[in-house]
Design an enzyme around this catalytic site. Sequence first.
Site, PDB file in Angstrom:
ATOM      1  N   CYS A  16       0.788  -1.225   0.000  1.00 49.51           N
ATOM      2  CA  CYS A  16       0.000   0.000   0.000  1.00 49.51           C
ATOM      3  C   CYS A  16       0.822   1.279   0.000  1.00 49.51           C
ATOM      4  O   CYS A  16       2.044   1.256  -0.075  1.00 49.51           O
ATOM      5  CB  CYS A  16      -1.003  -0.038   1.135  1.00 49.51           C
ATOM      6  SG  CYS A  16      -2.363  -1.190   0.787  1.00 49.51           S
ATOM      7  N   LYS A  61       2.184   3.760   1.674  1.00 48.83           N
ATOM      8  CA  LYS A  61       3.436   4.173   2.303  1.00 48.83           C
ATOM      9  C   LYS A  61       4.393   3.018   2.532  1.00 48.83           C
ATOM     10  O   LYS A  61       5.571   3.233   2.773  1.00 48.83           O
ATOM     11  CB  LYS A  61       3.139   4.877   3.644  1.00 48.83           C
ATOM     12  CG  LYS A  61       2.156   6.031   3.514  1.00 48.83           C
ATOM     13  CD  LYS A  61       2.580   7.023   2.447  1.00 48.83           C
ATOM     14  CE  LYS A  61       1.528   8.076   2.162  1.00 48.83           C
ATOM     15  NZ  LYS A  61       0.290   7.570   1.563  1.00 48.83           N
ATOM     16  N   CYS A  84      -6.239  -1.345  -3.714  1.00 51.15           N
ATOM     17  CA  CYS A  84      -7.462  -0.933  -4.414  1.00 51.15           C
ATOM     18  C   CYS A  84      -7.253  -0.898  -5.923  1.00 51.15           C
ATOM     19  O   CYS A  84      -6.219  -0.444  -6.413  1.00 51.15           O
ATOM     20  CB  CYS A  84      -7.915   0.424  -3.899  1.00 51.15           C
ATOM     21  SG  CYS A  84      -8.335   0.406  -2.144  1.00 51.15           S
ATOM     22  N   GLU A 113      -2.937  14.216   3.961  1.00 51.68           N
ATOM     23  CA  GLU A 113      -3.615  13.929   2.692  1.00 51.68           C
ATOM     24  C   GLU A 113      -5.069  14.386   2.826  1.00 51.68           C
ATOM     25  O   GLU A 113      -5.804  13.894   3.681  1.00 51.68           O
ATOM     26  CB  GLU A 113      -3.545  12.432   2.387  1.00 51.68           C
ATOM     27  CG  GLU A 113      -3.921  12.097   0.963  1.00 51.68           C
ATOM     28  CD  GLU A 113      -3.502  10.686   0.585  1.00 51.68           C
ATOM     29  OE1 GLU A 113      -2.461  10.532  -0.068  1.00 51.68           O
ATOM     30  OE2 GLU A 113      -4.213   9.745   0.947  1.00 51.68           O
ATOM     31  N   SER A 160      -4.702  12.275  -2.454  1.00 51.72           N
ATOM     32  CA  SER A 160      -4.679  10.842  -2.761  1.00 51.72           C
ATOM     33  C   SER A 160      -4.720  10.579  -4.252  1.00 51.72           C
ATOM     34  O   SER A 160      -5.285  11.351  -5.034  1.00 51.72           O
ATOM     35  CB  SER A 160      -5.893  10.170  -2.103  1.00 51.72           C
ATOM     36  OG  SER A 160      -6.108   8.878  -2.615  1.00 51.72           O
TER      37      SER A 160
END
Length: 558
Positions: free
Chosen positions: A122, A124, A196, A445, A471
Amino acid sequence: MSGYKENLEFIQRPENARARSLLKSMGYDSEDLKRPRIGIANSWGETSPGHIHLRAVADAVKAGVWQAGGAPFEFNSPAQCPMAVGEHGMRYDLPTRDIIAAEVEAITKIGLLDALVLISSCDKNVPAHLLAAARLDIPVIFVPGGPMSSGGSCGGSVTIANLDEECYLYGIGEPGISEEELADIENASCPGAGSCAILGTANTMQCLVEAMGLCLPGGGTAPAVSARRLWQAKESGRRIVQLTNDDIRSSDLITKKSVRNAIKALHALGGSTNAIAHLLALAYEKRWEDEINLDLIEKFSDQVPCITNVTPSGTYSMSDFDAAGGVQAVLKSIESHLETDAASVSGQTLKELLDNAVFRPSDIIRELSNPTAENGLVVLRGNLASSAIVRTPVIPRDMLCHEGPARVFHSQEEAIRALRDHRIKAGDVLVLRYEGPKGGPGFNEVFKVIGFLNALGLESSCALVTDGRISGFAKGPYICQVSPEAAEGGPLALVEDGDTIRIDVPGRRLDIKVDAQVLEKRRLSWKRPEPRVRDGVLTLYAKLANPPEYGGGINMRL
């Protein structure tokens, strides 16, 4: 730095019987302790779909390590996936990058590991592993977790991006569907494990790791839950042992050439603006900021257009992108712009890899002569910013140039309240400040603001300017990572409600139409806001964070 042979000699000394005894207590025997000690940095965890499946991936890696004559030693990193979107907890998002990098560095050093397999998915985790790999300079190979499949609902294909759209409509009190229909999309949009299924930050970074030659070909896009993912994991386990025996280190792979190739691939992908912050942090880690910087990113944006048509800026899912050839097809399409003598973990140069790559132009991945957008990501400059970042393919064409009155907010929460209360009008420019590396603190973010703008139907008439990050999910007219940030007294701190803001993406300008003398008068009366936090890890960012042009992380240099 010592290598496998030096570490082996050290651990076999009679005086180190204590260390050997401790290792044997876990089931390793004397023969195992003669093998290369391969660290498996696995971000498996139960807090994120991008990491929930990595238990099996790590097992496949370890099988490959054993097969090739190594001894695997697995340890875990936090499985980062932000659930606190729009809340204070989101300010911890970027700091996890530095936390994970430091953890991998520390465990590798204290555990006397010879090499690393870096398993992550993901936003980070992947850049954290990049920073750790660059810092440690030992043999490394990346095994990305891969994207989840698209879901299906109401007879069509959906992703979490579709769910976001409906959620924000509920957030402003104007739902377009019933709660039952929302539940249907909720239950279908994330059908299983993986990052995602859109070209957000997670998948952008996995693709860039492949573009840099740090994982095996196809590793950036092979579906999370697939035999291909496990095959690649097992082969990566075998490869890391060979890399260790050959003493091929991260400095042989993370080079200026490979990072330049990654920047060009980013433009071709039209990927997340967050990737710029991560690549700049990597350049800072390597002390290359005089060469790998925003000027270079801006230069490459005029050379390499966006050639992919993947959501959120396009039509297709990551599964479609993978089926169309994925990263290797993108690199093949832009091969003339790449430095193809760059090395890779496969043992082949980029040129050799691309000689075997297949690229069939399609609506998903196009030829250079038929781009989906003239630019992927661009840098804006002006009297409101020495630099700011824009992802052009996600901006409505009519909003590439916009001029309007400023609506100033001192936090994401404040801006969201105004949007929920329908206090933003067509034409406004939302100025969201004090969300940068030091002001956030943590380089927050703030993309939920964009979600509400879209829900209100204002994405074609309003823009967002912020010193925070946005994002890779976001779609709309946003300008982010403004530097200098407001908390450092940058021009963004001087904007007042009603000031005219001029955005000119084709001209690469971001300006405030206020007389310089007026701005100087405001500067003299400006006071730094009181800190939002007074204890905990975020205080390190408030004190030590780098500016956006260096990636926004904690400055770890003396």
